[in-house]
Design a protein around this motif. Structure first.
Motif, PDB file in Angstrom:
ATOM      1  N   GLU A  61       9.629 -17.389 -38.587  1.00  0.00           N
ATOM      2  CA  GLU A  61       9.897 -17.283 -37.155  1.00  0.00           C
ATOM      3  C   GLU A  61      10.403 -15.898 -36.775  1.00  0.00           C
ATOM      4  OE1 GLU A  61       9.801 -19.530 -34.512  1.00  0.00           O
ATOM      5  OE2 GLU A  61       8.693 -20.919 -35.753  1.00  0.00           O
ATOM      6  N   SER A  62      11.316 -15.345 -37.582  1.00  0.00           N
ATOM      7  CA  SER A  62      11.966 -14.087 -37.235  1.00  0.00           C
ATOM      8  C   SER A  62      11.449 -12.977 -38.150  1.00  0.00           C
ATOM      9  CB  SER A  62      13.481 -14.237 -37.407  1.00  0.00           C
ATOM     10  OG  SER A  62      14.124 -13.058 -37.055  1.00  0.00           O
ATOM     11  N   ILE A  63      11.089 -11.845 -37.557  1.00  0.00           N
ATOM     12  CA  ILE A  63      10.563 -10.724 -38.328  1.00  0.00           C
ATOM     13  C   ILE A  63      11.182  -9.428 -37.834  1.00  0.00           C
ATOM     14  CG2 ILE A  63       8.370 -11.864 -38.778  1.00  0.00           C
ATOM     15  CD1 ILE A  63       7.125 -10.070 -36.643  1.00  0.00           C
ATOM     16  N   THR A  64      11.008  -8.374 -38.604  1.00  0.00           N
ATOM     17  CA  THR A  64      11.476  -7.057 -38.189  1.00  0.00           C
ATOM     18  C   THR A  64      10.398  -6.021 -38.495  1.00  0.00           C
ATOM     19  OG1 THR A  64      12.526  -6.714 -40.331  1.00  0.00           O
ATOM     20  CG2 THR A  64      13.910  -7.579 -38.576  1.00  0.00           C
ATOM     21  N   PRO A  65      10.292  -5.000 -37.644  1.00  0.00           N
ATOM     22  CA  PRO A  65       9.374  -3.909 -37.959  1.00  0.00           C
ATOM     23  C   PRO A  65       9.721  -3.324 -39.327  1.00  0.00           C
ATOM     24  CG  PRO A  65      10.086  -3.760 -35.687  1.00  0.00           C
ATOM     25  CD  PRO A  65      10.926  -4.827 -36.335  1.00  0.00           C
ATOM     26  N   GLY A  66       8.702  -2.944 -40.089  1.00  0.00           N
ATOM     27  CA  GLY A  66       8.903  -2.406 -41.427  1.00  0.00           C
ATOM     28  C   GLY A  66       8.936  -3.455 -42.520  1.00  0.00           C
ATOM     29  N   SER A  67       8.858  -4.723 -42.142  1.00  0.00           N
ATOM     30  CA  SER A  67       8.887  -5.800 -43.134  1.00  0.00           C
ATOM     31  C   SER A  67       7.467  -6.315 -43.401  1.00  0.00           C
ATOM     32  CB  SER A  67       9.772  -6.946 -42.634  1.00  0.00           C
ATOM     33  OG  SER A  67       9.192  -7.551 -41.495  1.00  0.00           O
ATOM     34  N   THR A  68       7.367  -7.259 -44.309  1.00  0.00           N
ATOM     35  CA  THR A  68       6.088  -7.932 -44.524  1.00  0.00           C
ATOM     36  C   THR A  68       6.177  -9.332 -43.929  1.00  0.00           C
ATOM     37  OG1 THR A  68       6.739  -8.736 -46.705  1.00  0.00           O
ATOM     38  CG2 THR A  68       5.526  -6.663 -46.637  1.00  0.00           C
ATOM     39  N   LEU A  69       5.043  -9.822 -43.496  1.00  0.00           N
ATOM     40  CA  LEU A  69       4.980 -11.137 -42.873  1.00  0.00           C
ATOM     41  C   LEU A  69       3.813 -11.909 -43.477  1.00  0.00           C
ATOM     42  CD1 LEU A  69       5.887 -13.121 -40.610  1.00  0.00           C
ATOM     43  CD2 LEU A  69       4.188 -12.014 -39.155  1.00  0.00           C
ATOM     44  N   GLU A  70       4.088 -13.125 -43.916  1.00  0.00           N
ATOM     45  CA  GLU A  70       3.026 -13.995 -44.411  1.00  0.00           C
ATOM     46  C   GLU A  70       2.478 -14.814 -43.251  1.00  0.00           C
ATOM     47  OE1 GLU A  70       4.034 -16.453 -47.713  1.00  0.00           O
ATOM     48  OE2 GLU A  70       4.429 -14.745 -49.015  1.00  0.00           O
ATOM     49  N   LEU A  71       1.173 -14.781 -43.111  1.00  0.00           N
ATOM     50  CA  LEU A  71       0.463 -15.586 -42.120  1.00  0.00           C
ATOM     51  C   LEU A  71      -0.471 -16.516 -42.876  1.00  0.00           C
ATOM     52  CD1 LEU A  71      -0.508 -12.565 -39.876  1.00  0.00           C
ATOM     53  CD2 LEU A  71       1.178 -14.295 -39.277  1.00  0.00           C
ATOM     54  N   THR A  72      -0.753 -17.658 -42.310  1.00  0.00           N
ATOM     55  CA  THR A  72      -1.687 -18.585 -42.932  1.00  0.00           C
ATOM     56  C   THR A  72      -2.920 -18.682 -42.060  1.00  0.00           C
ATOM     57  OG1 THR A  72       0.122 -19.869 -43.865  1.00  0.00           O
ATOM     58  CG2 THR A  72      -2.013 -20.939 -43.775  1.00  0.00           C
ATOM     59  N   LEU A  73      -4.068 -18.425 -42.666  1.00  0.00           N
ATOM     60  CA  LEU A  73      -5.357 -18.572 -42.012  1.00  0.00           C
ATOM     61  C   LEU A  73      -5.931 -19.896 -42.493  1.00  0.00           C
ATOM     62  CD1 LEU A  73      -7.371 -17.024 -40.173  1.00  0.00           C
ATOM     63  CD2 LEU A  73      -8.380 -16.099 -42.266  1.00  0.00           C
ATOM     64  N   VAL A  74      -6.148 -20.830 -41.557  1.00  0.00           N
ATOM     65  CA  VAL A  74      -6.608 -22.174 -41.896  1.00  0.00           C
ATOM     66  C   VAL A  74      -8.017 -22.379 -41.352  1.00  0.00           C
ATOM     67  CG1 VAL A  74      -6.167 -24.651 -41.622  1.00  0.00           C
ATOM     68  CG2 VAL A  74      -4.250 -23.059 -41.844  1.00  0.00           C
ATOM     69  N   LEU A  75      -8.926 -22.756 -42.222  1.00  0.00           N
ATOM     70  CA  LEU A  75     -10.319 -23.030 -41.880  1.00  0.00           C
ATOM     71  C   LEU A  75     -10.566 -24.524 -42.001  1.00  0.00           C
ATOM     72  CD1 LEU A  75     -13.279 -22.163 -41.387  1.00  0.00           C
ATOM     73  CD2 LEU A  75     -13.452 -21.736 -43.850  1.00  0.00           C
ATOM     74  N   LEU A  76     -11.018 -25.151 -40.904  1.00  0.00           N
ATOM     75  CA  LEU A  76     -11.378 -26.571 -40.914  1.00  0.00           C
ATOM     76  C   LEU A  76     -12.866 -26.695 -40.635  1.00  0.00           C
ATOM     77  CD1 LEU A  76      -8.432 -28.150 -38.887  1.00  0.00           C
ATOM     78  CD2 LEU A  76      -8.765 -28.188 -41.356  1.00  0.00           C
ATOM     79  N   ASP A  77     -13.557 -27.484 -41.442  1.00  0.00           N
ATOM     80  CA  ASP A  77     -15.001 -27.667 -41.320  1.00  0.00           C
ATOM     81  C   ASP A  77     -15.343 -29.043 -41.885  1.00  0.00           C
ATOM     82  OD1 ASP A  77     -17.781 -26.214 -40.984  1.00  0.00           O
ATOM     83  OD2 ASP A  77     -17.847 -27.242 -42.926  1.00  0.00           O
ATOM     84  N   PRO A  78     -16.336 -29.730 -41.318  1.00  0.00           N
ATOM     85  CA  PRO A  78     -16.615 -31.097 -41.767  1.00  0.00           C
ATOM     86  C   PRO A  78     -17.129 -31.215 -43.192  1.00  0.00           C
ATOM     87  CG  PRO A  78     -18.231 -30.412 -40.136  1.00  0.00           C
ATOM     88  CD  PRO A  78     -17.189 -29.344 -40.201  1.00  0.00           C
ATOM     89  N   GLU A  79     -17.816 -30.199 -43.724  1.00  0.00           N
ATOM     90  CA  GLU A  79     -18.444 -30.359 -45.031  1.00  0.00           C
ATOM     91  C   GLU A  79     -18.177 -29.226 -46.011  1.00  0.00           C
ATOM     92  OE1 GLU A  79     -22.567 -31.493 -44.784  1.00  0.00           O
ATOM     93  OE2 GLU A  79     -22.199 -32.656 -42.982  1.00  0.00           O
ATOM     94  N   SER A  80     -17.224 -28.381 -45.732  1.00  0.00           N
ATOM     95  CA  SER A  80     -16.934 -27.229 -46.602  1.00  0.00           C
ATOM     96  C   SER A  80     -16.520 -27.678 -47.995  1.00  0.00           C
ATOM     97  CB  SER A  80     -15.816 -26.398 -45.976  1.00  0.00           C
ATOM     98  OG  SER A  80     -15.519 -25.299 -46.783  1.00  0.00           O
ATOM     99  N   ARG A  81     -17.024 -26.978 -48.987  1.00  0.00           N
ATOM    100  CA  ARG A  81     -16.594 -27.199 -50.377  1.00  0.00           C
ATOM    101  C   ARG A  81     -15.728 -26.024 -50.844  1.00  0.00           C
ATOM    102  NH1 ARG A  81     -17.100 -31.318 -48.979  1.00  0.00           N
ATOM    103  NH2 ARG A  81     -18.914 -32.626 -49.053  1.00  0.00           N
ATOM    104  N   VAL A  82     -16.089 -24.804 -50.386  1.00  0.00           N
ATOM    105  CA  VAL A  82     -15.325 -23.591 -50.669  1.00  0.00           C
ATOM    106  C   VAL A  82     -15.351 -22.713 -49.435  1.00  0.00           C
ATOM    107  CG1 VAL A  82     -15.777 -23.594 -53.164  1.00  0.00           C
ATOM    108  CG2 VAL A  82     -17.302 -22.337 -51.627  1.00  0.00           C
ATOM    109  N   GLY A  83     -14.466 -21.730 -49.405  1.00  0.00           N
ATOM    110  CA  GLY A  83     -14.444 -20.810 -48.271  1.00  0.00           C
ATOM    111  C   GLY A  83     -14.085 -19.410 -48.707  1.00  0.00           C
TER     112      GLY A  83
END
Length: 179
Positions: A61-83
């Motif tokens: 929730e809280s970040i500061t300039p000069g730091s690192t931030l983890e984001l999650t990229l979520v892919l939803l698909d009806p038939e995906s096996r890999v991405g």
């Protein structure tokens, strides 16, 4: 003491429709301005459902300039096996997590997978593929930056057929908060 909160505003697009890229996408395929996305090589996948798409979630929730931030990229698909995925951000740099690499092309850093990531069942009935993005925020960052990402929901047959590409554009803005 003041801190910052990250505000994310996203726009997601489904690219439905020459070779597969299991070791990572070639640079400049994020769907950003004047760039192609993954649908230039991956196509003819299943019809996306109303739940399908690409989403970006912050892990803190809280970040500061000069730091690192983890984001999650979520892919939803009806038939995906890999991405697989590729992302770029207008300000800052990427730090590669396990199974990822940073590639620089025309002075732009791209973060991409080094091998496909397995999809898992999601409570929505879709298949979910998750990627962790580690963004190194610039020291002087005090406004907004745009993140562009493209991802492929693939059927894991080592061909570009039967895959669906998704794109996302997100404004990453800092909002000052009181602590």
């Amino acid at each position: 003491m003041n801190g910052y909160r990250l505000i994310i505003a996203c726009t997601a697009v489904i690219s439905c429709a020459v070779a597969a890229f299991p070791e990572g996408a070639p640079p400049a395929h994020t769907g950003a301005k004047n760039q192609q996305d993954c649908s230039s090589c991956h196509f003819a996948g299943p019809e996306p459902s109303t739940q399908s798409g690409l989403r970006l979630l912050p892990l803190t929730e809280s970040i500061t300039p000069g730091s690192t931030l983890e984001l999650t990229l979520v892919l939803l698909d009806p038939e995906s096996r890999v991405g697989g995925f590729q992302a770029m951000v207008e300000d800052g740099r990427w730090k590669a997590a396990a199974g990822q690499q940073v590639v620089t092309y025309k002075d732009i850093e791209y973060l991409t997978h080094t091998h496909p990531v397995a999809s898992k069942p999601h409570e929505s009935g879709e298949q979910q593929t998750t990627f962790v993005l580690i963004w190194q925020i610039p020291d002087a960052f005090n406004t907004c930056s745009t993140l562009y990402a493209a991802a492929v929901a693939a059927d894991d047959d080592d061909s570009p057929l039967g895959d669906t590409a998704y794109t996302l554009s997100a404004s990453l803005c800092l909002e000052e908060i009181e602590k």
